[in-house]
Each structure stands twice: as structure tokens, then as C-alpha cells.
Motif scaffolding. Structure first.
Motif, PDB file in Angstrom:
ATOM      1  N   LEU A 173      18.509  49.326  62.496  1.00  0.00           N
ATOM      2  CA  LEU A 173      18.736  49.854  63.839  1.00  0.00           C
ATOM      3  C   LEU A 173      18.297  51.316  63.940  1.00  0.00           C
ATOM      4  CD1 LEU A 173      22.243  48.289  64.631  1.00  0.00           C
ATOM      5  CD2 LEU A 173      19.990  47.531  65.436  1.00  0.00           C
ATOM      6  N   MET A 174      18.579  52.097  62.906  1.00  0.00           N
ATOM      7  CA  MET A 174      18.160  53.496  62.944  1.00  0.00           C
ATOM      8  C   MET A 174      16.646  53.610  62.926  1.00  0.00           C
ATOM      9  SD  MET A 174      20.784  55.440  63.230  1.00  0.00           S
ATOM     10  CE  MET A 174      20.145  57.016  62.715  1.00  0.00           C
ATOM     11  N   GLY A 175      15.990  52.715  62.239  1.00  0.00           N
ATOM     12  CA  GLY A 175      14.523  52.743  62.246  1.00  0.00           C
ATOM     13  C   GLY A 175      13.967  52.474  63.629  1.00  0.00           C
ATOM     14  N   ASN A 176      14.568  51.452  64.296  1.00  0.00           N
ATOM     15  CA  ASN A 176      14.133  51.176  65.669  1.00  0.00           C
ATOM     16  C   ASN A 176      14.412  52.363  66.589  1.00  0.00           C
ATOM     17  OD1 ASN A 176      13.213  48.636  65.016  1.00  0.00           O
ATOM     18  ND2 ASN A 176      15.132  47.600  65.591  1.00  0.00           N
ATOM     19  N   LEU A 177      15.607  52.972  66.426  1.00  0.00           N
ATOM     20  CA  LEU A 177      15.953  54.101  67.287  1.00  0.00           C
ATOM     21  C   LEU A 177      15.022  55.286  67.026  1.00  0.00           C
ATOM     22  CD1 LEU A 177      17.866  55.292  69.397  1.00  0.00           C
ATOM     23  CD2 LEU A 177      19.382  55.993  67.509  1.00  0.00           C
ATOM     24  N   ASP A 178      14.716  55.509  65.745  1.00  0.00           N
ATOM     25  CA  ASP A 178      13.807  56.602  65.431  1.00  0.00           C
ATOM     26  C   ASP A 178      12.439  56.361  66.039  1.00  0.00           C
ATOM     27  OD1 ASP A 178      15.798  57.856  64.058  1.00  0.00           O
ATOM     28  OD2 ASP A 178      15.100  57.279  62.057  1.00  0.00           O
ATOM     29  N   ASN A 179      11.998  55.143  66.072  1.00  0.00           N
ATOM     30  CA  ASN A 179      10.704  54.838  66.702  1.00  0.00           C
ATOM     31  C   ASN A 179      10.760  55.105  68.211  1.00  0.00           C
ATOM     32  OD1 ASN A 179       9.556  54.043  64.268  1.00  0.00           O
ATOM     33  ND2 ASN A 179      10.162  51.892  64.536  1.00  0.00           N
ATOM     34  N   GLN A 180      11.885  54.712  68.798  1.00  0.00           N
ATOM     35  CA  GLN A 180      12.024  54.971  70.237  1.00  0.00           C
ATOM     36  C   GLN A 180      12.065  56.471  70.529  1.00  0.00           C
ATOM     37  OE1 GLN A 180      15.447  52.826  71.665  1.00  0.00           O
ATOM     38  NE2 GLN A 180      14.697  50.825  70.909  1.00  0.00           N
ATOM     39  N   VAL A 181      12.769  57.216  69.677  1.00  0.00           N
ATOM     40  CA  VAL A 181      12.830  58.676  69.871  1.00  0.00           C
ATOM     41  C   VAL A 181      11.438  59.276  69.733  1.00  0.00           C
ATOM     42  CG1 VAL A 181      13.715  60.828  68.901  1.00  0.00           C
ATOM     43  CG2 VAL A 181      15.241  58.857  69.190  1.00  0.00           C
ATOM     44  N   SER A 182      10.710  58.825  68.720  1.00  0.00           N
ATOM     45  CA  SER A 182       9.346  59.360  68.530  1.00  0.00           C
ATOM     46  C   SER A 182       8.458  59.012  69.725  1.00  0.00           C
ATOM     47  CB  SER A 182       8.742  58.796  67.242  1.00  0.00           C
ATOM     48  OG  SER A 182       9.515  59.203  66.124  1.00  0.00           O
TER      49      SER A 182
END
Length: 504
Positions: free
Chosen positions: A41-50
Motif C-alpha cells: 500500500l505504501m508503494g502505491n501511495l508513494d507512486n500516487q504522491v510522485s
């Protein structure tokens, strides 16, 4: 804790250990799942933030001269709760706002803006706690002098992780409870054979072994002695131990019984030997006393004859006792090749001379070769002579006595058979024991007629010393002594004597 656990039953310890292992396994699985889910989930969120930061940089690059412009937040597609900020060259926030649901972006206050300071402009993601807004995942980008910070809330990720943890805790609790109950039932069932083995051991421990009970001890049931299981191995080992205990106790009882019988025989032997020696000694002393008082009361010649007769009787008894003692000590006898056919023939002739009132016959069956044995000729002659004397003394005049010699490839068999009244059934089991007599009063038919009860005992001892055996079968009208001796195994040195029957 460990000491207290060791004092518990095996069932309790197994249940505790298995439960502890299951708890550890469940904890490891739950933690692994949580961390893996969180990383995903954090990986997906980090992608969205980027992506949000890149879109913000793209929107701000349209008007690079407007260093405080956040108009790109008004574009569609931005999620509610997204925040953005414009940074100066030193990284300080010049303007920051957050996207609201169905409302224009709202500017951040000073405290909120201060929470976003010191974010490196290298595209890496960071976690920051923004007052009034919650936990955010933020990143900052610098593209051609356009510096934009973007962040997305982590509430959904944190709520998902929290929900996953709660679900795993509930599932683990239910699973561990069910597994504990199942393990308790399985352990109880699996340990039942061990419990039966323990019950058997307790029952055996209560048996009165000290009072000599050697039979009827409880055994572990066969179903609990399967060597394929540990409980079966223990049960089988316990049965073997019980068998060993019973065998040892039985052997001890046999040994004690043998000692008692040996002591009884020894006491009887000493009493009989003392009596047998005392009788001739008393006779000799009596005649000597009469002769000392004068010759008018007894004829000197008669007295001397009686003294000589009693001396001969005592000398014969002492020689028999010494012979038995030497045989008991295992002293070696003389060894030479002995022709049993000739030896038995001589014994029959001697018996005829001593008992002319009997009918004596000799039978030879030597089809397999001469009856040659290796041994002491004098002692073997004594054995046969004792058997002949026994038949002569204990049968009436006119009795037929037949001596038979048979030879095979391995044994020489001598049989002495008579048609007399037979041996009493009560005396038959002990006929080869010392001082065994049908006449318990110790009366004698004659001085040198035997009757001391040593003749058959000597015959048995001499036969055993030659590696042979002797036994007797007796019924009224037929008594047969059988003497078996091993042959020498040497080749025949003369012609074979044919089977024949001859009166002597």
C-alpha cells in the motif's frame, strides 16, 4: 516458570508447547502479512504522491514567473485531502493549500506549513504529521527552478493496516482456540496407551514380589505394544522387563528349592553315613569288649570272624563314599578302549556265581560293529556289577535276569532286565539318589550284601563321568535299567559279532 512446567503432566506440557508454537507461527504469519500489505500500500501511495508532484510541477511550469501560484490544484482529478506547496530556492514554503471536497483549495496555516519544512527536493517520499489534517506522505521536486511539494493523506493506508491487524488478531484467536481444543483431544487420545502402560506398571509395583509371587503379573495389552509407536515401545519394554522379573524370581525360587533339597539330602546323607559307619563300629566294639572280658562267654574264632566281617563292610562303605566324593569333585578317571560286550559277559558270569538261584541270560546285538567305549574299565565293570547285584538282591530265587548289549554308530546301550516284583512307584523317582533303599529300617540280609543305598548312586555318578546316562523303567513283572554310553568312533578292529542270545 520452567521448573513449574516440568512438574506438570506430559499432557499439559505438550499442550503448552504446541500452543506456544502455534502462537509464534500465527504471530510470524500475521506480522509478515501486515508488513507485506503495508509495503504494497505504501508503494502505491508513494507512486500516487510522485505522480501528483509531477503533475504539480507540470502545472506550475506553465507560469514559472508566478512563484506562489497554486492554480494547478483547481484542476480536476486531484483527490480530496491532497496538499501542495510552492518552495523558494532555500526550500522555504511560499504558499501551501489543501484540496477540499466540493470546495476550492484551502490555504494551510502557519503550523501546518511548518510541518512541511525541510523536505529534500530529490523526489524521495517522507511521512509527516500535519496538524489538523493527519499523517501525510509527501515529496518535493525541482524541475528547472520550479519547486513543488505534494502530499497525500495516509489515512486510508493506516485504516487498512489497522483493519487487517484486527482481522488477523480475531482469526488467530479463533484459530488458536480451535487448534488448542483439537490438540487437547488428540493429545489425550494419543497418550491413552501410555496411560495404560503406566497403570500396568503401577499394578505390577503393587504385586507382592517380596513374598515370592512369580506368576500372574499383569502385562501391557498387545494393542499397546506396537513397536511402531513410542508408547508401544515402552509397553513392549515393560512386558520384557516383567518377563525378566518373573524369570528371575522363578530362577531364584528354583535355586532356593534346590538349596533346600541339597541341604535335606546332605543332612540325610550325613545321618545315613553316620548310621552305616556306626553299626559296624558298634559291632566291632561289642565283640572286642566281650573278648576283653574273657573267652568263656564267646568263642574267639566266631568273634574274630564277626569283627573281620564288620570291618569289611565298613571298608566297603568308606570306599564307596570316597568314590562318590571323587566323582563329585570331577576328578578324571582312567581312559582306555573298553569292549562292553566282554565286560558285560564277565559281569553276568560273576552274577551267576553269586546268585545261582537266578536265571542269567546274555543278549548281544552288534550288527553295527563292536561295542567299544572310551573309559575306565574297572569303574564301568562296577556299574554293570551293581546293576546285576541290584537285580539279584531285590528279586526272589528263580527270577530271570537278561543283560543286553546293543551297539549303534553313536552309542552303546546296556540293558539289565528282570521279571521280578519291580520297584515301588514311590521309590522310583529317587532310585539313583544316595542311601535310597526300599527297606528304611536299615536291616541287612548279609554283611557284604550291600543294602546301604549307594550302589545305584555310584552307577549313576560313574555313568555321568563317562558322558552317558542311566535310567530305569519298572512295573510289576518287568524292571529294566538302561545304560547309554558314547562309542569311541574308532574303526572296527575285528569281525562283527552277530546278534545272539545265550544262557549263562
Amino acid at each position: 516458570m520452567t521448573a513449574r512446567l516440568r512438574s506438570r503432566s506430559l499432557r499439559t506440557r505438550l499442550l503448552v508447547f504446541i500452543t506456544a508454537v502455534l502462537v509464534c507461527v500465527c504471530a510470524v504469519m500475521a506480522l509478515t502479512t501486515v508488513f507485506a500489505q503495508r509495503a504494497y500500500l505504501m508503494g502505491n501511495l508513494d507512486n500516487q504522491v510522485s505522480d501528483a508532484a509531477e503533475r504539480g510541477v507540470g502545472g506550475a511550469a506553465l507560469h514559472p514567473e508566478l512563484t506562489r501560484d497554486l492554480t494547478f490544484l483547481g484542476e480536476s482529478g486531484h483527490p480530496a485531502g491532497m496538499l501542495a506547496a510552492r518552495l523558494d530556492a532555500e526550500g522555504d514554503i511560499m504558499n501551501a493549500a489543501v484540496v477540499s471536497q466540493d470546495a476550492p483549495p484551502r490555504s494551510l496555516d502557519t503550523a501546518q506549513a511548518n510541518a512541511l519544512k525541510d523536505i529534500a527536493q530529490d523526489g524521495s517520499t517522507h511521512t509527516r504529521q500535519v496538524p489538523g489534517l493527519g499523517t501525510y506522505r509527501v515529496t518535493a521536486l525541482n524541475a528547472g527552478g520550479v519547486r513543488v511539494l505534494a502530499g497525500l493523506p495516509m489515512d486510508d493506508v493506516l485504516d487498512t493496516i489497522s483493519g487487517l491487524v484486527e482481522v488477523e488478531i480475531a482469526v488467530a484467536a479463533v484459530g488458536l482456540t480451535a487448534a488448542g481444543c483439537v490438540c487437547a483431544v488428540v493429545i489425550r487420545r494419543q497418550l491413552r496407551p501410555l496411560g495404560r502402560v503406566a497403570a500396568t506398571a503401577v499394578e505390577v509395583s503393587h504385586a507382592p514380589l517380596g513374598r515370592g509371587q512369580v506368576t500372574g503379573l499383569t502385562r501391557v495389552p498387545e494393542q499397546d505394544t506396537d513397536p511402531g509407536s513410542e508408547a508401544g515401545q515402552v509397553g513392549a519394554a515393560l512386558n520384557r522387563m516383567i518377563d525378566h522379573v518373573e524369570a528371575s524370581l522363578a530362577e531364584r525360587q528354583r535355586s532356593e528349592e534346590q538349596v533346600r533339597r541339597s541341604e535335606e539330602r546332605m543332612r540325610r546323607f550325613l545321618a545315613d553315613a553316620s548310621h552305616e559307619l556306626r553299626t559296624p563300629l558298634a559291632s566291632i566294639a561289642g565283640y572286642a569288649e566281650l573278648m576283653n572280658r574273657g573267652t568263656d562267654r564267646i568263642e574267639p574264632g566266631l568273634a574274630w570272624r564277626r569283627v573281620n566281617a564288620e570291618s569289611a563292610r565298613m571298608r566297603s562303605l568308606v570306599e564307596d563314599l570316597l568314590l562318590l566324593a571323587r566323582l563329585d569333585e570331577g576328578r578324571p578317571l582312567q581312559s582306555a578302549e573298553v569292549d562292553m560286550a566282554a565286560l558285560v559277559a564277565e559281569a553276568v558270569w560273576d552274577a551267576r556265581a553269586a546268585g545261582a538261584g537266578h536265571v542269567w541270560r546274555l543278549e548281544l546285538d552288534l550288527d553295527d560293529g563292536p561295542a567299544l567305549v572310551l573309559g575306565d574299565e574297572a569303574r564301568l565293570h562296577q556299574v554293570v556289577a551293581n546293576l546285576m547285584a541290584n537285580a539279584r538282591v531285590h528279586t526272589p530265587v528263580g527270577t530271570t535276569v537278561i543283560a543286553t548289549v546293543e551297539s549303534t554308530r553313536t552309542t552303546c546301550v546296556v540293558r539289565v532286565r528282570d521279571d521280578g516284583p519291580g520297584i515301588p512307584a514311590a521309590l522310583l523317582p529317587t532310585v539313583f539318589e544316595r542311601f535310597t533303599r526300599a527297606d528304611t529300617s536299615r536291616t541287612r540280609a548279609g554283611v557284604l550284601e550291600g543294602g546301604s543305598g549307594l550302589g545305584l548312586a555310584i552307577a549313576s555318578a560313574i555313568t555321568a563321568a563317562h558322558g552317558g546316562r542311566i535310567d530305569v523303567q519298572s512295573t510289576p513283572g518287568r524292571t529294566e535299567f538302561t545304560l547309554e554310553l558314547p562309542v569311541t568312533g574308532l574303526p572296527a578292529t575285528g569281525t562283527t559279532t552277530a546278534a545272539r542270545t545265550a544262557p549263562v
